[in-house]
Design a protein around this motif. Structure first.
Motif, PDB file in Angstrom:
ATOM      1  N   ASN A 182       0.963  -1.009   0.037  1.00  9.83           N
ATOM      2  CA  ASN A 182      -0.037   0.103   0.194  1.00  9.83           C
ATOM      3  C   ASN A 182       1.043   1.104   0.092  1.00  9.83           C
ATOM      4  O   ASN A 182       0.513   2.154  -0.666  1.00  9.83           O
ATOM      5  CB  ASN A 182      -1.063   0.003   1.343  1.00  9.83           C
ATOM      6  CG  ASN A 182      -1.960  -0.960   1.046  1.00  9.83           C
ATOM      7  OD1 ASN A 182      -2.316  -1.796  -0.067  1.00  9.83           O
ATOM      8  ND2 ASN A 182      -2.684  -1.432   2.210  1.00  9.83           N
TER       9      ASN A 182
ATOM     10  N   ASN B  70       1.121   4.025  -2.989  1.00 13.62           N
ATOM     11  CA  ASN B  70       0.879   5.700  -2.679  1.00 13.62           C
ATOM     12  C   ASN B  70       2.215   6.393  -3.213  1.00 13.62           C
ATOM     13  O   ASN B  70       1.914   7.353  -3.785  1.00 13.62           O
ATOM     14  CB  ASN B  70       0.694   5.906  -1.125  1.00 13.62           C
ATOM     15  CG  ASN B  70      -0.903   5.278  -0.966  1.00 13.62           C
ATOM     16  OD1 ASN B  70      -1.499   5.066  -1.684  1.00 13.62           O
ATOM     17  ND2 ASN B  70      -1.146   5.420   0.379  1.00 13.62           N
TER      18      ASN B  70
ATOM     19  N   LYS C  52      -7.611  10.969  -5.091  1.00 11.83           N
ATOM     20  CA  LYS C  52      -7.528  10.546  -6.403  1.00 11.83           C
ATOM     21  C   LYS C  52      -8.603  10.641  -6.853  1.00 11.83           C
ATOM     22  O   LYS C  52      -9.861  10.496  -6.414  1.00 11.83           O
ATOM     23  CB  LYS C  52      -6.721   9.041  -6.243  1.00 11.83           C
ATOM     24  CG  LYS C  52      -5.478   9.082  -5.906  1.00 11.83           C
ATOM     25  CD  LYS C  52      -4.970   7.770  -5.418  1.00 11.83           C
ATOM     26  CE  LYS C  52      -3.507   8.019  -4.586  1.00 11.83           C
ATOM     27  NZ  LYS C  52      -2.754   6.788  -4.006  1.00 11.83           N
TER      28      LYS C  52
ATOM     29  N   GLY D 259      -6.524   2.323   1.424  1.00  9.28           N
ATOM     30  CA  GLY D 259      -5.153   1.820   1.607  1.00  9.28           C
ATOM     31  C   GLY D 259      -4.299   2.140   3.022  1.00  9.28           C
ATOM     32  O   GLY D 259      -4.052   1.183   3.890  1.00  9.28           O
TER      33      GLY D 259
END
Ligand SMILES: Nc1ncnc2c1ncn2[C@@H]1O[C@H](COP(=O)(O)OP(=O)(O)OP(=O)(O)O)[C@@H](O)[C@H]1O
Ligand SMILES: [Mg+2]
Length: 308
Positions: A201, A205, A259, A268
């Motif tokens: 995760n 990112n 996002k 996440g």
């Protein structure tokens, strides 16, 4: 009312309160309905006990709801992480697949080759196929796993396994990866697959942050690990644009994402935080002075736990 009667009424109240302290709320004290102060007190104690009973039941229901919601969250994030893994897995499978195709073509082109040479080629095919089934098994275990098992784990294994899934993609995106990890780190007490999910995760990112390409800095991810007192401390740094201060306090909230729709679920970090907390560790964010993001994972070292 005699002193003895008073004493026994007060004793009955004590019994109710002791029962409440032990989590029993269905033991009201008998009432005299004589309008005395003690009867009023009994009424108040009985109704308070009943009310507390309702509240506790309500709280327990909510806690159960929360636990279920959290489980669903972990499942959802696992699916998202699986999607993330799929790219890495496809790449991993491609190599033995290519080997099999080439060697099979060679065998077809030389139908009457030397027996020893044929045996070599067949064994190559067999090993490539074995490698593929190991990869597929790995994905299956990851997908199925629901329970949480802490065991003595090499501190770098979860990090390196996560990194391996991204290495090719990051290289192609022109993102340099620096890995500074000293030898001799103590083992951590971890569920290796879950901890791997945390690094997957964080790396996803960092990759996404660098993809936006807004900071103008060279694209770089730095991974460090070090041993501090009772924990192994991991830092995942990137040279991306970092996080706006007003967003920074919300990034660990479930479903918080900056996002575009359809690209981020906002799960996440929330799930990663849950996982490190289940390890008795912590996950935090720091802005790097030069502008990027730093995520810090702390996981307790394993003491004398037996090897799995
Ligand atoms: N390395 C980073 N650099 C900049 N922003 C980050 C970084 N990591 C996280 N963020 C911010 O935190 C938000 C939440 O991250 P999180 O991983 O929880 O969800 P997401 O990445 O948006 O979606 P998902 O992980 O479910 O695909 C991101 O949308 C982004 O705004
Ligand atoms: Mg994310």
């Amino acid at each position: 009312v005699t002193d003895d009667e008073l004493q026994s009424q007060l004793d009955a109240l004590t019994t109710v309160l002791l029962a409440v302290a032990r989590g029993r709320f269905d033991r009201p004290a008998p009432r005299s309905y004589d309008g005395s102060a003690v009867d009023t007190l009994t009424f108040l104690v009985n109704s308070t006990a009943e009310e507390v009973g309702f509240l506790v039941a309500e709280l327990e229901r909510e806690r159960e709801e929360l636990r279920k919601a959290q489980e669903r969250l972990v499942e959802a994030a696992k699916l998202a992480a699986l999607g993330e893994l799929a790219g890495g897995v496809a790449h991993e499978l491609n190599q033995p697949l290519t080997a099999i195709r080439i060697v099979t073509e060679l065998l077809e082109d030389q139908p009457d080759g030397h027996p020893a040479d044929r045996a070599d080629k067949l064994s190559l095919i067999r090993r490539a196929a074995e490698r593929m089934s190991r990869i597929v098994d790995g994905v299956r275990t990851f997908a199925r796993k629901t329970s949480f098992e802490l065991a003595r784990t090499d501190a770098l294994r979860p990090l390196d396994e996560a990194l391996a899934l991204f290495a090719e993609e990051l290289r192609r995106a022109g993102i340099a990866v620096e890995r500074r990890t000293p030898g001799g780190l103590p083992p951590v007490l971890a569920d290796s697959d879950r901890l791997q999910q945390v690094f997957v995760n964080l790396l996803a990112n960092a990759r996404d942050a660098l993809r936006t390409g807004t900071s103008g800095a060279p694209l770089r991810i730095s991974l460090t690990a070090s041993h501090q007192a009772e924990v192994v401390l991991y830092c995942v740094d990137d040279s991306g644009p970092g996080i706006r201060p007003e967003d920074a306090q919300r990034i660990f909230d479930p479903f918080f994402t900056t996002k575009p729709a359809g690209q981020g679920s906002g799960l996440g970090l929330a799930v990663s935080l849950g996982i490190v907390q289940e390890h008795g560790g912590s996950l935090s964010y720091e802005a790097l002075p030069e502008g990027g993001a730093r995520f810090i994972v702390r996981i307790p070292v394993a003491r004398d736990e037996p090897l799995p």
